[in-house]
Design a protein around this motif. Sequence first.
Motif, PDB file in Angstrom:
ATOM      1  N   ASN A 238       8.272   7.932   0.527  1.00  0.00           N
ATOM      2  CA  ASN A 238       9.391   7.003   0.367  1.00  0.00           C
ATOM      3  C   ASN A 238       9.934   6.554   1.713  1.00  0.00           C
ATOM      4  OD1 ASN A 238       9.104   7.385  -2.291  1.00  0.00           O
ATOM      5  ND2 ASN A 238      10.926   8.679  -2.560  1.00  0.00           N
ATOM      6  N   LEU A 239      10.109   7.549   2.601  1.00  0.00           N
ATOM      7  CA  LEU A 239      10.641   7.224   3.924  1.00  0.00           C
ATOM      8  C   LEU A 239       9.693   6.309   4.678  1.00  0.00           C
ATOM      9  CD1 LEU A 239      12.245  10.512   5.270  1.00  0.00           C
ATOM     10  CD2 LEU A 239      13.357   8.333   4.741  1.00  0.00           C
ATOM     11  N   VAL A 240       8.398   6.644   4.592  1.00  0.00           N
ATOM     12  CA  VAL A 240       7.401   5.826   5.287  1.00  0.00           C
ATOM     13  C   VAL A 240       7.432   4.398   4.761  1.00  0.00           C
ATOM     14  CG1 VAL A 240       4.936   5.480   5.595  1.00  0.00           C
ATOM     15  CG2 VAL A 240       5.898   7.736   5.897  1.00  0.00           C
ATOM     16  N   GLY A 241       7.499   4.286   3.441  1.00  0.00           N
ATOM     17  CA  GLY A 241       7.552   2.955   2.834  1.00  0.00           C
ATOM     18  C   GLY A 241       8.732   2.166   3.362  1.00  0.00           C
ATOM     19  N   LEU A 242       9.892   2.803   3.371  1.00  0.00           N
ATOM     20  CA  LEU A 242      11.089   2.114   3.868  1.00  0.00           C
ATOM     21  C   LEU A 242      10.948   1.765   5.341  1.00  0.00           C
ATOM     22  CD1 LEU A 242      14.034   3.905   2.075  1.00  0.00           C
ATOM     23  CD2 LEU A 242      13.276   1.541   1.839  1.00  0.00           C
ATOM     24  N   PHE A 243      10.288   2.665   6.084  1.00  0.00           N
ATOM     25  CA  PHE A 243      10.104   2.397   7.504  1.00  0.00           C
ATOM     26  C   PHE A 243       9.290   1.120   7.716  1.00  0.00           C
ATOM     27  CE2 PHE A 243       6.952   2.740  10.903  1.00  0.00           C
ATOM     28  CZ  PHE A 243       7.778   2.700  12.002  1.00  0.00           C
ATOM     29  N   PHE A 244       8.233   0.967   6.894  1.00  0.00           N
ATOM     30  CA  PHE A 244       7.387  -0.220   7.057  1.00  0.00           C
ATOM     31  C   PHE A 244       8.135  -1.505   6.738  1.00  0.00           C
ATOM     32  CE2 PHE A 244       3.649   2.602   7.020  1.00  0.00           C
ATOM     33  CZ  PHE A 244       2.877   1.967   7.976  1.00  0.00           C
TER      34      PHE A 244
ATOM     35  N   GLY B 161      10.376  -0.691  -4.577  1.00  0.00           N
ATOM     36  CA  GLY B 161       9.492  -1.482  -3.713  1.00  0.00           C
ATOM     37  C   GLY B 161       9.242  -2.864  -4.287  1.00  0.00           C
ATOM     38  N   LYS B 162       8.864  -2.915  -5.575  1.00  0.00           N
ATOM     39  CA  LYS B 162       8.582  -4.192  -6.245  1.00  0.00           C
ATOM     40  C   LYS B 162       9.819  -5.083  -6.251  1.00  0.00           C
ATOM     41  CE  LYS B 162       4.412  -4.294  -8.397  1.00  0.00           C
ATOM     42  NZ  LYS B 162       4.000  -2.987  -8.962  1.00  0.00           N
ATOM     43  N   PHE B 163      10.949  -4.461  -6.589  1.00  0.00           N
ATOM     44  CA  PHE B 163      12.211  -5.184  -6.702  1.00  0.00           C
ATOM     45  C   PHE B 163      12.600  -5.799  -5.348  1.00  0.00           C
ATOM     46  CE2 PHE B 163      16.903  -4.935  -6.334  1.00  0.00           C
ATOM     47  CZ  PHE B 163      17.224  -5.890  -7.275  1.00  0.00           C
ATOM     48  N   LEU B 164      12.489  -4.972  -4.290  1.00  0.00           N
ATOM     49  CA  LEU B 164      12.840  -5.466  -2.954  1.00  0.00           C
ATOM     50  C   LEU B 164      11.921  -6.619  -2.560  1.00  0.00           C
ATOM     51  CD1 LEU B 164      13.562  -2.111  -1.102  1.00  0.00           C
ATOM     52  CD2 LEU B 164      15.204  -3.868  -1.755  1.00  0.00           C
ATOM     53  N   PHE B 165      10.637  -6.503  -2.924  1.00  0.00           N
ATOM     54  CA  PHE B 165       9.715  -7.577  -2.578  1.00  0.00           C
ATOM     55  C   PHE B 165      10.097  -8.872  -3.300  1.00  0.00           C
ATOM     56  CE2 PHE B 165       5.737  -9.949  -3.340  1.00  0.00           C
ATOM     57  CZ  PHE B 165       5.498 -10.296  -2.029  1.00  0.00           C
ATOM     58  N   MET B 166      10.481  -8.749  -4.574  1.00  0.00           N
ATOM     59  CA  MET B 166      10.890  -9.947  -5.317  1.00  0.00           C
ATOM     60  C   MET B 166      12.094 -10.618  -4.648  1.00  0.00           C
ATOM     61  SD  MET B 166       8.735 -10.435  -7.546  1.00  0.00           S
ATOM     62  CE  MET B 166       9.495 -11.836  -8.346  1.00  0.00           C
ATOM     63  N   ILE B 167      13.036  -9.787  -4.170  1.00  0.00           N
ATOM     64  CA  ILE B 167      14.211 -10.368  -3.503  1.00  0.00           C
ATOM     65  C   ILE B 167      13.800 -11.119  -2.238  1.00  0.00           C
ATOM     66  CG2 ILE B 167      16.316  -9.798  -2.218  1.00  0.00           C
ATOM     67  CD1 ILE B 167      17.035  -7.854  -4.249  1.00  0.00           C
ATOM     68  N   VAL B 168      12.949 -10.462  -1.447  1.00  0.00           N
ATOM     69  CA  VAL B 168      12.492 -11.109  -0.209  1.00  0.00           C
ATOM     70  C   VAL B 168      11.784 -12.417  -0.538  1.00  0.00           C
ATOM     71  CG1 VAL B 168      10.882 -10.898   1.710  1.00  0.00           C
ATOM     72  CG2 VAL B 168      12.341  -8.972   1.125  1.00  0.00           C
ATOM     73  N   LEU B 169      10.925 -12.370  -1.557  1.00  0.00           N
ATOM     74  CA  LEU B 169      10.164 -13.566  -1.926  1.00  0.00           C
ATOM     75  C   LEU B 169      11.094 -14.680  -2.406  1.00  0.00           C
ATOM     76  CD1 LEU B 169       7.209 -14.250  -1.916  1.00  0.00           C
ATOM     77  CD2 LEU B 169       7.074 -13.640  -4.324  1.00  0.00           C
ATOM     78  N   ALA B 170      12.124 -14.289  -3.161  1.00  0.00           N
ATOM     79  CA  ALA B 170      13.041 -15.289  -3.716  1.00  0.00           C
ATOM     80  C   ALA B 170      13.769 -16.047  -2.603  1.00  0.00           C
ATOM     81  CB  ALA B 170      14.043 -14.623  -4.648  1.00  0.00           C
ATOM     82  N   THR B 171      14.006 -15.399  -1.464  1.00  0.00           N
ATOM     83  CA  THR B 171      14.733 -16.092  -0.399  1.00  0.00           C
ATOM     84  C   THR B 171      13.905 -17.240   0.188  1.00  0.00           C
ATOM     85  OG1 THR B 171      13.910 -14.630   1.337  1.00  0.00           O
ATOM     86  CG2 THR B 171      15.985 -14.020   0.299  1.00  0.00           C
TER      87      THR B 171
ATOM     88  N   LYS C 161       0.788  -1.229   0.000  1.00  0.00           N
ATOM     89  CA  LYS C 161       0.000   0.000   0.000  1.00  0.00           C
ATOM     90  C   LYS C 161       0.824   1.285   0.000  1.00  0.00           C
ATOM     91  CE  LYS C 161      -3.942  -1.839  -0.299  1.00  0.00           C
ATOM     92  NZ  LYS C 161      -4.571  -1.751  -1.611  1.00  0.00           N
ATOM     93  N   VAL C 162       2.140   1.190   0.122  1.00  0.00           N
ATOM     94  CA  VAL C 162       2.958   2.392   0.053  1.00  0.00           C
ATOM     95  C   VAL C 162       3.805   2.285  -1.208  1.00  0.00           C
ATOM     96  CG1 VAL C 162       4.559   3.874   1.296  1.00  0.00           C
ATOM     97  CG2 VAL C 162       3.112   2.283   2.564  1.00  0.00           C
ATOM     98  N   LYS C 163       3.815   3.413  -1.998  1.00  0.00           N
ATOM     99  CA  LYS C 163       4.657   3.358  -3.202  1.00  0.00           C
ATOM    100  C   LYS C 163       5.998   3.995  -2.889  1.00  0.00           C
ATOM    101  CE  LYS C 163       1.016   3.388  -6.643  1.00  0.00           C
ATOM    102  NZ  LYS C 163      -0.096   3.807  -5.735  1.00  0.00           N
ATOM    103  N   PHE C 164       7.063   3.251  -3.072  1.00  0.00           N
ATOM    104  CA  PHE C 164       8.397   3.829  -2.893  1.00  0.00           C
ATOM    105  C   PHE C 164       9.346   3.159  -3.883  1.00  0.00           C
ATOM    106  CE2 PHE C 164      10.248   0.296  -0.487  1.00  0.00           C
ATOM    107  CZ  PHE C 164       9.103  -0.349  -0.073  1.00  0.00           C
ATOM    108  N   PRO C 165      10.447   3.852  -4.220  1.00  0.00           N
ATOM    109  CA  PRO C 165      11.312   3.337  -5.280  1.00  0.00           C
ATOM    110  C   PRO C 165      11.862   1.954  -4.940  1.00  0.00           C
ATOM    111  CG  PRO C 165      12.263   5.285  -4.217  1.00  0.00           C
ATOM    112  CD  PRO C 165      10.909   5.128  -3.675  1.00  0.00           C
TER     113      PRO C 165
END
Lengths: 277, 314
Positions: free
Chosen positions: B29-35, A106-116, A100-104
């Motif tokens: 962005n910061l909030v996202g990273l925080f979560f 984000g998708k990529f990091l999730f894929m890495i977490v999922l891959a582990t 629910k939060v968009k940040f740079p």
Amino acid sequence: MANSILIKKSIITVVMLVCSVLFLLPFVWMLSTSFKIEADVFKFPIQWIPERSNGFNNYKEVWFGDYPFYVYYWNTIKVTVITTCVSVVVSALAAYGFSKVKFPFGKFLFMIVLATYMVPPQAILVPQFILFRKIGLFDSHFGLILLGSFSVLGTFMLRQFFMSIHNDYIEAAKIDGAGHWRIFWSIALPIVKPAIATYGILRFIWTWNDYQNPLIFLRTDSLLTIQIAMQKFTTINGEFYSLIMAAAVSAILPLVIVFIIGQKQVIEGIALGGVKG
Amino acid sequence: MSVKTELTTPVKVVKDAGKNKIIKEKNENLVGLFFVSPMLIGVSILVLLPIFATFALSFADWSFITPLSQLKWVGFDNFTRLFEDAVFLKSLRNNAIFVLTVPICMAISLLIAITIDKNVYMKGFFKVAFFMPYISSVVAIAVVWQVLFHPSAGPINQVLMSLGIKNPPLWIADPNFALISIMIIQIWISIGFNMIIYLAGLQSIPRDLYEAADIDGANAWVKFRNITLPLISPTSFFLFITGIISTFKVFDLIAVLTKGGPMNSTSMIVWNLYDTAFVNLKIGYASAMAVVLFIVVFGITVFQWIGQKKWVNY
């Protein structure tokens, strides 16, 4: 016609009842043996209801004997409850952040977490062991709790549920001036409560049953959890099968209770995510 | 002057809004990273870092008891030794045999799932009953089966002997039967999980297909063969793959019941790895095993990605 269907259904039910009783016989045998005196354990034909009961003494030996189960019970409850709570919090936070939060990235990091997730836990045991020795987390409950706290599976499961929350809800809350923290706490979390209950119960069961991590990361006798204690107890009491069965009943019982209380959540959760510990 | 302000003010406002937007985005962005940061930090330190370390250590010769300065880089030595190591090859073979538990367990589970899906009363009871072994502690279960399998006095052999079988197998004490005994226990444990997933899969098959088949006069076998089996194939594929991967992780049963014996007849990669690392303290060699394990599981996962598109009849 309707009658014949009823009869057919009843017959199949009876057949399945017999099958399920056969299927559960090892449990029945365990329970009945735990109440026997040692001499009667291997009597044949099997005494399903012990003629001479020694249940009180067997369980007393298990709980307050040389390997007192109340100590290991307390250790296990502590480790399991804290691991479950921390893991739920970490997973819920990450799941909300990833959905629910968009940040740079984000998708990529999730894929890495999922891959582990596909990494077999045994393939990374050695470096984990060396790391824990170096930073002083070896042979401590804290280390054991840390090992169980970052669940990819929990994050994935909860993320599925967060994604089903409509974005309009969140946009509306934002317009009203709520930040993500408020939205997470007072809107998103209450909606996914059932999913959190499901994951919490599953994590509880998996942590309670965990054998491998305590085996490798704990040394001191007084810190042991119930699974390792169970094995030590078995080694020490080698031929006293009635005692061993009393220990086995003690190790399984809390799970049976948790499972029967949370039966619906567990079965639905397993079916929904096809999850496996 | 006033005209000027009138002209500039809106521009200023827009500029401010833009600034606000940028600040808001930065905040987001910061909030996202925080979560996600607790999870990311945990996974990086406890999983990602050890993966790299495993690969690095697989090229080294080192033992837990010697200091780090004694570590020697030996290139692919560990791997060449690995494929001449009789115990490791035996473990690989045992792993391959153990995979047989997956289809057997799936077949039994599908049969149970279909039976209790529509044809019985007390469906809830059956779900719980068949699921019991799955939630029970493997250590406790292993200990119970150890006694049930007791070669001379155990209940299983007593029953077999009373049925007139003169020399029943010695089960986990017999090198020829030990692996099969463990496979039986593994199937018994996994039936509940497979059954629950199959039940969920069966729910998703549209009922009118069966009704149409009924009108055409199809019997139960034809319906099973032509409706249930193809439509349940995504579930079967999922269970097959996760089942195979989980056979590569079987550790508790072996650690409690046989410790790889008798005569390495129940040794599998994971047990072999544990034994090498934590009993014989050969870190480099054990890491090479971990890399092989990793590659096998990775291969199966890739196969799953490709296969899902190709073989699932949907």
